[in-house]
Design a protein around this motif. Structure first.
Motif, PDB file in Angstrom:
ATOM      1  N   ALA A 149       5.936 -26.769  -6.362  1.00  0.00           N
ATOM      2  CA  ALA A 149       5.466 -26.090  -5.159  1.00  0.00           C
ATOM      3  C   ALA A 149       6.517 -26.272  -4.073  1.00  0.00           C
ATOM      4  O   ALA A 149       7.260 -27.264  -4.097  1.00  0.00           O
ATOM      5  CB  ALA A 149       4.127 -26.676  -4.711  1.00  0.00           C
ATOM      6  N   PRO A 150       6.621 -25.350  -3.119  1.00  0.00           N
ATOM      7  CA  PRO A 150       7.639 -25.478  -2.073  1.00  0.00           C
ATOM      8  C   PRO A 150       7.578 -26.842  -1.377  1.00  0.00           C
ATOM      9  O   PRO A 150       6.521 -27.282  -0.941  1.00  0.00           O
ATOM     10  CB  PRO A 150       7.293 -24.343  -1.107  1.00  0.00           C
ATOM     11  CG  PRO A 150       6.634 -23.315  -1.965  1.00  0.00           C
ATOM     12  CD  PRO A 150       5.847 -24.097  -2.978  1.00  0.00           C
ATOM     13  N   ASN A 151       8.723 -27.504  -1.345  1.00  0.00           N
ATOM     14  CA  ASN A 151       8.875 -28.787  -0.654  1.00  0.00           C
ATOM     15  C   ASN A 151       7.979 -29.910  -1.194  1.00  0.00           C
ATOM     16  O   ASN A 151       7.602 -30.815  -0.458  1.00  0.00           O
ATOM     17  CB  ASN A 151       8.636 -28.620   0.852  1.00  0.00           C
ATOM     18  CG  ASN A 151       9.554 -27.583   1.451  1.00  0.00           C
ATOM     19  OD1 ASN A 151      10.762 -27.623   1.255  1.00  0.00           O
ATOM     20  ND2 ASN A 151       8.979 -26.632   2.175  1.00  0.00           N
ATOM     21  N   ARG A 152       7.638 -29.825  -2.468  1.00  0.00           N
ATOM     22  CA  ARG A 152       6.813 -30.859  -3.103  1.00  0.00           C
ATOM     23  C   ARG A 152       7.528 -31.402  -4.330  1.00  0.00           C
ATOM     24  O   ARG A 152       8.516 -30.829  -4.796  1.00  0.00           O
ATOM     25  CB  ARG A 152       5.447 -30.276  -3.496  1.00  0.00           C
ATOM     26  CG  ARG A 152       4.613 -29.757  -2.329  1.00  0.00           C
ATOM     27  CD  ARG A 152       4.368 -30.817  -1.266  1.00  0.00           C
ATOM     28  NE  ARG A 152       3.563 -31.923  -1.717  1.00  0.00           N
ATOM     29  CZ  ARG A 152       2.269 -32.038  -1.501  1.00  0.00           C
ATOM     30  NH1 ARG A 152       1.608 -31.111  -0.813  1.00  0.00           N
ATOM     31  NH2 ARG A 152       1.616 -33.079  -1.957  1.00  0.00           N
ATOM     32  N   PRO A 153       7.048 -32.494  -4.927  1.00  0.00           N
ATOM     33  CA  PRO A 153       7.693 -33.055  -6.109  1.00  0.00           C
ATOM     34  C   PRO A 153       7.661 -32.088  -7.303  1.00  0.00           C
ATOM     35  O   PRO A 153       6.791 -31.217  -7.389  1.00  0.00           O
ATOM     36  CB  PRO A 153       6.866 -34.310  -6.410  1.00  0.00           C
ATOM     37  CG  PRO A 153       6.181 -34.638  -5.131  1.00  0.00           C
ATOM     38  CD  PRO A 153       5.945 -33.324  -4.445  1.00  0.00           C
ATOM     39  N   VAL A 154       8.584 -32.286  -8.215  1.00  0.00           N
ATOM     40  CA  VAL A 154       8.691 -31.453  -9.414  1.00  0.00           C
ATOM     41  C   VAL A 154       7.785 -32.006 -10.508  1.00  0.00           C
ATOM     42  O   VAL A 154       7.767 -33.212 -10.766  1.00  0.00           O
ATOM     43  CB  VAL A 154      10.145 -31.419  -9.929  1.00  0.00           C
ATOM     44  CG1 VAL A 154      10.247 -30.633 -11.229  1.00  0.00           C
ATOM     45  CG2 VAL A 154      11.081 -30.844  -8.879  1.00  0.00           C
ATOM     46  N   LEU A 155       7.031 -31.111 -11.162  1.00  0.00           N
ATOM     47  CA  LEU A 155       6.287 -31.448 -12.371  1.00  0.00           C
ATOM     48  C   LEU A 155       7.142 -31.009 -13.555  1.00  0.00           C
ATOM     49  O   LEU A 155       7.493 -29.836 -13.663  1.00  0.00           O
ATOM     50  CB  LEU A 155       4.942 -30.720 -12.415  1.00  0.00           C
ATOM     51  CG  LEU A 155       4.247 -30.717 -13.782  1.00  0.00           C
ATOM     52  CD1 LEU A 155       3.737 -32.114 -14.135  1.00  0.00           C
ATOM     53  CD2 LEU A 155       3.118 -29.699 -13.823  1.00  0.00           C
ATOM     54  N   ARG A 191      -1.359 -17.537 -22.389  1.00  0.00           N
ATOM     55  CA  ARG A 191      -1.843 -17.783 -21.032  1.00  0.00           C
ATOM     56  C   ARG A 191      -1.875 -19.272 -20.764  1.00  0.00           C
ATOM     57  O   ARG A 191      -2.346 -20.051 -21.586  1.00  0.00           O
ATOM     58  CB  ARG A 191      -3.245 -17.186 -20.876  1.00  0.00           C
ATOM     59  CG  ARG A 191      -3.912 -17.461 -19.535  1.00  0.00           C
ATOM     60  CD  ARG A 191      -3.150 -16.773 -18.399  1.00  0.00           C
ATOM     61  NE  ARG A 191      -3.682 -17.152 -17.136  1.00  0.00           N
ATOM     62  CZ  ARG A 191      -4.595 -16.443 -16.452  1.00  0.00           C
ATOM     63  NH1 ARG A 191      -5.080 -15.342 -16.951  1.00  0.00           N
ATOM     64  NH2 ARG A 191      -4.997 -16.857 -15.265  1.00  0.00           N
ATOM     65  N   PHE A 192      -1.361 -19.655 -19.583  1.00  0.00           N
ATOM     66  CA  PHE A 192      -1.468 -21.045 -19.148  1.00  0.00           C
ATOM     67  C   PHE A 192      -1.425 -21.083 -17.630  1.00  0.00           C
ATOM     68  O   PHE A 192      -0.570 -20.440 -17.022  1.00  0.00           O
ATOM     69  CB  PHE A 192      -0.344 -21.910 -19.714  1.00  0.00           C
ATOM     70  CG  PHE A 192      -0.590 -23.380 -19.515  1.00  0.00           C
ATOM     71  CD1 PHE A 192      -1.340 -24.102 -20.420  1.00  0.00           C
ATOM     72  CD2 PHE A 192      -0.089 -24.043 -18.395  1.00  0.00           C
ATOM     73  CE1 PHE A 192      -1.596 -25.462 -20.230  1.00  0.00           C
ATOM     74  CE2 PHE A 192      -0.344 -25.392 -18.199  1.00  0.00           C
ATOM     75  CZ  PHE A 192      -1.094 -26.110 -19.123  1.00  0.00           C
ATOM     76  N   ASP A 193      -2.324 -21.840 -17.016  1.00  0.00           N
ATOM     77  CA  ASP A 193      -2.336 -22.032 -15.570  1.00  0.00           C
ATOM     78  C   ASP A 193      -1.918 -23.468 -15.268  1.00  0.00           C
ATOM     79  O   ASP A 193      -2.480 -24.420 -15.811  1.00  0.00           O
ATOM     80  CB  ASP A 193      -3.726 -21.785 -15.009  1.00  0.00           C
ATOM     81  CG  ASP A 193      -4.172 -20.340 -15.145  1.00  0.00           C
ATOM     82  OD1 ASP A 193      -5.383 -20.109 -15.143  1.00  0.00           O
ATOM     83  OD2 ASP A 193      -3.310 -19.459 -15.258  1.00  0.00           O
ATOM     84  N   PHE A 194      -0.927 -23.599 -14.407  1.00  0.00           N
ATOM     85  CA  PHE A 194      -0.484 -24.912 -13.968  1.00  0.00           C
ATOM     86  C   PHE A 194      -1.300 -25.332 -12.754  1.00  0.00           C
ATOM     87  O   PHE A 194      -1.529 -24.518 -11.846  1.00  0.00           O
ATOM     88  CB  PHE A 194       0.999 -24.884 -13.590  1.00  0.00           C
ATOM     89  CG  PHE A 194       1.898 -24.583 -14.750  1.00  0.00           C
ATOM     90  CD1 PHE A 194       2.296 -25.598 -15.619  1.00  0.00           C
ATOM     91  CD2 PHE A 194       2.344 -23.293 -14.986  1.00  0.00           C
ATOM     92  CE1 PHE A 194       3.125 -25.332 -16.697  1.00  0.00           C
ATOM     93  CE2 PHE A 194       3.175 -23.012 -16.066  1.00  0.00           C
ATOM     94  CZ  PHE A 194       3.562 -24.027 -16.909  1.00  0.00           C
ATOM     95  N   VAL A 195      -1.730 -26.578 -12.706  1.00  0.00           N
ATOM     96  CA  VAL A 195      -2.465 -27.112 -11.568  1.00  0.00           C
ATOM     97  C   VAL A 195      -1.639 -28.241 -10.965  1.00  0.00           C
ATOM     98  O   VAL A 195      -1.336 -29.231 -11.642  1.00  0.00           O
ATOM     99  CB  VAL A 195      -3.872 -27.617 -11.975  1.00  0.00           C
ATOM    100  CG1 VAL A 195      -4.590 -28.204 -10.771  1.00  0.00           C
ATOM    101  CG2 VAL A 195      -4.679 -26.483 -12.603  1.00  0.00           C
ATOM    102  N   LEU A 196      -1.249 -28.056  -9.710  1.00  0.00           N
ATOM    103  CA  LEU A 196      -0.399 -29.028  -9.018  1.00  0.00           C
ATOM    104  C   LEU A 196      -1.191 -29.787  -7.965  1.00  0.00           C
ATOM    105  O   LEU A 196      -2.115 -29.244  -7.348  1.00  0.00           O
ATOM    106  CB  LEU A 196       0.776 -28.320  -8.349  1.00  0.00           C
ATOM    107  CG  LEU A 196       1.672 -27.477  -9.252  1.00  0.00           C
ATOM    108  CD1 LEU A 196       2.798 -26.855  -8.422  1.00  0.00           C
ATOM    109  CD2 LEU A 196       2.240 -28.290 -10.393  1.00  0.00           C
ATOM    110  N   ARG A 197      -0.820 -31.020  -7.724  1.00  0.00           N
ATOM    111  CA  ARG A 197      -1.480 -31.841  -6.711  1.00  0.00           C
ATOM    112  C   ARG A 197      -0.904 -31.479  -5.338  1.00  0.00           C
ATOM    113  O   ARG A 197      -0.032 -32.178  -4.816  1.00  0.00           O
ATOM    114  CB  ARG A 197      -1.286 -33.318  -7.022  1.00  0.00           C
ATOM    115  CG  ARG A 197      -2.252 -34.242  -6.291  1.00  0.00           C
ATOM    116  CD  ARG A 197      -1.943 -35.696  -6.554  1.00  0.00           C
ATOM    117  NE  ARG A 197      -2.085 -36.078  -7.949  1.00  0.00           N
ATOM    118  CZ  ARG A 197      -3.256 -36.359  -8.515  1.00  0.00           C
ATOM    119  NH1 ARG A 197      -4.363 -36.299  -7.815  1.00  0.00           N
ATOM    120  NH2 ARG A 197      -3.298 -36.711  -9.790  1.00  0.00           N
ATOM    121  N   VAL A 198      -1.364 -30.362  -4.780  1.00  0.00           N
ATOM    122  CA  VAL A 198      -0.914 -29.900  -3.456  1.00  0.00           C
ATOM    123  C   VAL A 198      -2.124 -29.537  -2.615  1.00  0.00           C
ATOM    124  O   VAL A 198      -3.201 -29.322  -3.145  1.00  0.00           O
ATOM    125  CB  VAL A 198       0.048 -28.698  -3.545  1.00  0.00           C
ATOM    126  CG1 VAL A 198       1.338 -29.113  -4.225  1.00  0.00           C
ATOM    127  CG2 VAL A 198      -0.588 -27.530  -4.275  1.00  0.00           C
TER     128      VAL A 198
END
Length: 198
Positions: A149-155, A191-198
């Motif tokens: 996510a913009p300006n967040r850590p990389v998964l 199909r795959f949805d990524f879920v980020l801790r943002v």
């Protein structure tokens, strides 16, 4: 007796079906009637699990949504999905950097064949055209990806295919990273949805 939704119909699975309008109807799983708006905060809001980068990552891949190019053999694969927050909101302009081996299980370590990055759109959606990867020695079929996510850590993680015999013997295979896949002779759709801790 009242028909209750089964536990497998979590918030993320409903979101998968609700957002799958651009995908063929055959990808939508049958299930109970669900409310129009999914509830957030359920047990399925866990972030996408990380996995090892592996030895073949290369920075500065080209920006592109299609990894297809001349002379590339293998079955075509179309991967679609969304980048979402744990609060169910789309993550716009998320970086997705993909790399994988070819149909023979070989990585291109000289150039950028089967490597590329893109950004999710305003609704968090991404689309990738590639091929079904071959089997790399000692591993099951998989695709590497970094999502940020913009300006967040990389998964850093990996995506897997269902019903692969080598899933059971792959020491790092994680079923939570398995894509939903529809196969045909000339094209696999996933199909795959990524879920980020943002």
């Amino acid at each position: 007796m009242e028909n209750k939704p089964t536990k497998q119909w979590t918030r993320r699975k409903f979101l998968w079906v609700a957002l799958a309008a651009p995908l063929p109807l055959a990808l939508a799983q049958p299930g109970p009637t669900l409310p129009a708006t999914p509830a957030c905060g359920d047990e399925d809001d866990e972030p996408t699990p990380p996995q090892t980068e592996g030895p073949y990552y290369k920075p500065r891949s080209p920006e592109r949504k299609s990894l297809l190019e001349g002379g590339l053999s293998g079955t075509k694969l179309l991967i679609q999905g969304y980048v979402l927050s744990t609060g169910c909101k789309p993550v716009a302009r998320a970086l997705l950097d993909f790399w994988q081996c070819d149909a023979q299980g070989q990585y291109d370590n000289q150039g950028f064949r089967l490597r590329g990055h893109q950004f999710s759109d305003a609704s968090g959606r991404f689309v990738l055209e590639t091929i079904v990867p071959g089997l790399y020695p000692g591993r099951t079929r998989h695709i590497h990806v970094k999502v940020q996510a913009p300006n967040r850590p990389v998964l850093t993680t990996q995506l897997y295919f269902p019903d692969e015999p080598s899933n059971a013997s792959d020491r790092i295979f994680d079923r939570r990273l398995t894509m939903a896949v529809q196969k045909s002779n000339n094209l696999w759709q996933a199909r795959f949805d990524f879920v980020l801790r943002v």
